[in-house]
Design a protein around this motif. Structure first.
Motif, short mmCIF file in Angstrom:
data_model
loop_
_atom_site.label_atom_id
_atom_site.label_comp_id
_atom_site.label_asym_id
_atom_site.label_seq_id
_atom_site.Cartn_x
_atom_site.Cartn_y
_atom_site.Cartn_z
N UNK A 85 15.58 29.54 8.66
CA UNK A 85 15.81 30.03 7.31
C UNK A 85 14.77 29.51 6.33
N UNK A 86 14.42 28.24 6.44
CA UNK A 86 13.40 27.67 5.57
C UNK A 86 12.05 28.31 5.82
N UNK A 87 11.70 28.50 7.10
CA UNK A 87 10.44 29.15 7.43
C UNK A 87 10.38 30.56 6.87
N UNK A 88 11.46 31.31 6.99
CA UNK A 88 11.49 32.68 6.50
C UNK A 88 11.36 32.73 4.98
N UNK A 89 12.06 31.85 4.27
CA UNK A 89 11.99 31.85 2.82
C UNK A 89 10.60 31.48 2.32
N UNK A 90 9.99 30.46 2.88
CA UNK A 90 8.67 30.03 2.44
C UNK A 90 7.63 31.09 2.79
N UNK A 91 7.74 31.69 3.96
CA UNK A 91 6.79 32.74 4.36
C UNK A 91 6.90 33.95 3.45
N UNK A 92 8.12 34.38 3.15
CA UNK A 92 8.31 35.54 2.28
C UNK A 92 7.82 35.26 0.86
N UNK A 93 7.87 34.01 0.44
CA UNK A 93 7.44 33.66 -0.91
C UNK A 93 5.92 33.54 -0.99
N UNK A 94 5.28 33.01 0.03
CA UNK A 94 3.85 32.74 -0.01
C UNK A 94 2.99 33.88 0.53
N UNK A 95 3.53 34.73 1.38
CA UNK A 95 2.75 35.77 2.03
C UNK A 95 2.08 36.74 1.06
N UNK A 96 2.76 37.24 0.02
CA UNK A 96 2.08 38.17 -0.89
C UNK A 96 0.86 37.56 -1.57
#
Length: 80
Positions: A15-26
């Motif tokens: 969950x932490x990996x998904x949240x950080x990735x979704x926030x930083x990817x754009x």
């Protein structure tokens, strides 16, 4: 540690990996996104900035019990 504890740890890590990735990817993809939309990097940066600065929609109170948990008071906000 029992299996249930490890599963909980893995769930938190994923969950932490998904949240950080979704926030930083754009932010890392601003140049390709701007290129595909035929805009420069400045307006493409607004794709990341504007949602952060915009306020959430106002919450309203539900006059009925529709969509609320059992036992919730009638003045509580909508749960739908």
């Amino acid at each position: 540690m029992p299996l249930r504890g490890w599963l909980a740890l893995v769930a938190v890590a994923v969950g932490t990996f998904a949240m950080v990735t979704a926030e930083q990817l754009p932010m890392g993809l601003l140049t390709p996104i701007g290129g595909s939309l035929d805009v420069s990097e400045g307006p493409a940066g607004l794709l990341v900035t504007v949602p952060v600065l915009s306020p959430p929609p106002p919450r309203r109170c539900c006059p009925s019990s529709f969509g609320k948990p059992i036992g919730a008071p009638s003045w509580s906000p909508c749960w739908v």
